[in-house]
Scaffold this active site. Structure first.
Site, PDB file in Angstrom:
ATOM      1  N   SER A 168       1.087  -1.149  -0.127  1.00  0.00           N
ATOM      2  CA  SER A 168      -0.114  -0.126  -0.237  1.00  0.00           C
ATOM      3  C   SER A 168       0.996   1.671  -0.362  1.00  0.00           C
ATOM      4  O   SER A 168       1.554   1.279   0.274  1.00  0.00           O
ATOM      5  CB  SER A 168      -0.857  -0.137   1.199  1.00  0.00           C
ATOM      6  OG  SER A 168       0.019   0.034   2.237  1.00  0.00           O
TER       7      SER A 168
ATOM      8  N   GLY B 101      -0.141   4.797   0.780  1.00  0.00           N
ATOM      9  CA  GLY B 101      -1.345   5.735   1.096  1.00  0.00           C
ATOM     10  C   GLY B 101      -1.930   6.223  -0.671  1.00  0.00           C
ATOM     11  O   GLY B 101      -2.964   5.256  -1.847  1.00  0.00           O
ATOM     12  N   SER B 102      -1.935   7.543  -1.118  1.00  0.00           N
ATOM     13  CA  SER B 102      -2.924   7.833  -1.834  1.00  0.00           C
ATOM     14  C   SER B 102      -2.147   7.576  -3.291  1.00  0.00           C
ATOM     15  O   SER B 102      -3.010   7.369  -3.768  1.00  0.00           O
ATOM     16  CB  SER B 102      -2.813   9.520  -2.127  1.00  0.00           C
ATOM     17  OG  SER B 102      -1.588   9.921  -2.222  1.00  0.00           O
TER      18      SER B 102
ATOM     19  N   GLY C 259      -2.011   4.180  -3.878  1.00  0.00           N
ATOM     20  CA  GLY C 259      -2.807   3.212  -4.398  1.00  0.00           C
ATOM     21  C   GLY C 259      -2.451   1.572  -3.675  1.00  0.00           C
ATOM     22  O   GLY C 259      -1.418   2.035  -2.735  1.00  0.00           O
TER      23      GLY C 259
ATOM     24  N   ASP D 272      -4.915  -0.938   7.974  1.00  0.00           N
ATOM     25  CA  ASP D 272      -6.747  -2.146   8.276  1.00  0.00           C
ATOM     26  C   ASP D 272      -7.362  -2.412   7.466  1.00  0.00           C
ATOM     27  O   ASP D 272      -8.138  -3.696   7.042  1.00  0.00           O
ATOM     28  CB  ASP D 272      -6.886  -1.730   9.884  1.00  0.00           C
ATOM     29  CG  ASP D 272      -5.336  -1.514  10.827  1.00  0.00           C
ATOM     30  OD1 ASP D 272      -4.090  -2.322   9.833  1.00  0.00           O
ATOM     31  OD2 ASP D 272      -5.273  -0.658  11.648  1.00  0.00           O
TER      32      ASP D 272
END
Ligand SMILES: Nc1ncnc2c1ncn2[C@@H]1O[C@H](COP(=O)(O)OP(=O)(O)OP(=O)(O)O)[C@@H](O)[C@H]1O
Ligand SMILES: [Mg+2]
Length: 308
Positions: free
Chosen positions: A220, A222-223, A225, A252
């Site tokens: 992951s 963050g923004s 994806g 999570d």
């Protein structure tokens, strides 16, 4: 059945104060209490999405009782090992005048060898395990090898393990080849021992882990994806631009979204879109609240997987 494992849960107490005056008496305007912990967050989101699951971990003292009570009130099934120590309480101070948030994270109790063996025993005897999600940091006095042990037991029982942790616990855990891991880009960079400054570098590091035998590597960012490496190829799903209200629990929620997709019989790429939709839906919620089902469904429809 889906199980989540949180060895180091916490009671999160948020107090809101208008313009803190040091050395003075400050009036608390509002107070909230949450059951915190990464696996517990996964359980909360799975429960919202209608996926039957059970939260496992250690609880102790009155804070532990309170944590369990909060979960029961949210309809989350749990089966904790009771410990002699006290569950930690983290304090979050919101200064609603200055618009600041200050976190005081407690260390938490030490776990005895006997208590450790109690959770191992519980995991060895899980009823009908399908996925076991192991999330978060380790309590004091617990060697990171515990995650290896848990992964070995779960895989030996024919269930799949999802590991979401950091540092030494992640390093130890990956040796036992969990079926799925979801580091964020910083965790993967620490694991790889090098900076990951572009998508190609992320893919290369994730591919290395997949080739070692981890079936699905989700990274992951963050923004930006999530990148997924699996036998079905390399994919990226990017979320739309949204207003960030809170980032707590986004990772999570992404783990829970992925498990939801798998349990709903979706293929890996659609499950990846579920992960991104759930993570981003949590970003839309203020405070420590996690995603809601409506935002999750809306976002899912807006996402298009890209083959890398
Ligand atoms: N700024 C953002 N805008 C839109 N979506 C976001 C943003 N930040 C995070 N997300 C969503 O949440 C998912 C997980 O985020 P992130 O990579 O921050 O996880 P994490 O660092 O593991 O978080 P956690 O602190 O919960 O462990 C992302 O894949 C994305 O879908
Ligand atoms: Mg995370």
């Amino acid at each position: 059945m889906i199980y989540t494992v949180t060895l180091n849960p916490a009671l999160d107490r948020t107090i809101s104060i208008k313009n803190i005056n040091p050395d003075d008496c400050n009036r608390v305007e509002a107070e909230q209490l949450y059951a915190g912990g990464k696996g517990i967050d996964v359980s909360k989101v799975l429960t919202k999405f209608g996926v039957k699951n059970k939260a496992l971990g250690f609880v102790g003292g009155f804070a532990g009782e309170e944590l369990e009570g909060l979960l029961i009130n949210e309809g989350i099934a749990c089966d904790f090992v009771r410990i002699a120590g006290r569950t930690r309480t983290n304090i979050i101070v919101n200064d609603i005048g200055a618009n600041t948030q200050t976190l005081f994270n407690a260390k938490g109790p030490s776990i005895t060898a006997y208590e450790l063996m109690q959770i191992i025993h519980k995991i060895e005897n899980l009823a009908d395990p399908r996925y076991v999600v192991i999330s978060g940091s380790l309590p004091l006095g617990v060697n990171p090898e515990i995650y290896r042990k848990i992964i070995e037991i779960v895989k030996g029982n024919g269930a799949k393990v999802i590991l979401d942790t950091d540092g030494e616990a992640l390093l130890a855990g990956v040796q036992e080849l969990p079926n799925i891991i979801k580091p964020n880009i910083h965790e993967l960079s620490r694991l790889a021992g090098r900076p990951l400054d572009c998508i190609d570098a992320v893919v290369e590091a994730a591919l290395g882990l997949h080739q070692r035998g981890i079936e699905i590597v989700l990274v992951s960012m963050g923004s930006r994806g999530i990148v997924m490496i699996s036998a079905s190829g390399r994919y990226l799903v990017q979320p739309p631009e949204v207003e960030v209200k809170n980032k707590i629990g986004a990772g999570d929620s992404a783990v829970a979204g992925f498990v939801y997709g798998l349990c709903a019989g979706k293929d890996l790429v659609l499950s990846l879109t579920c992960a991104v939709a759930a993570g981003t839906a949590t970003i839309l919620q203020a405070g420590t609240a996690l995603c809601n089902l409506e935002d999750f469904r809306d976002l899912q429809e807006q996402l298009t997987p890209q083959k890398l």
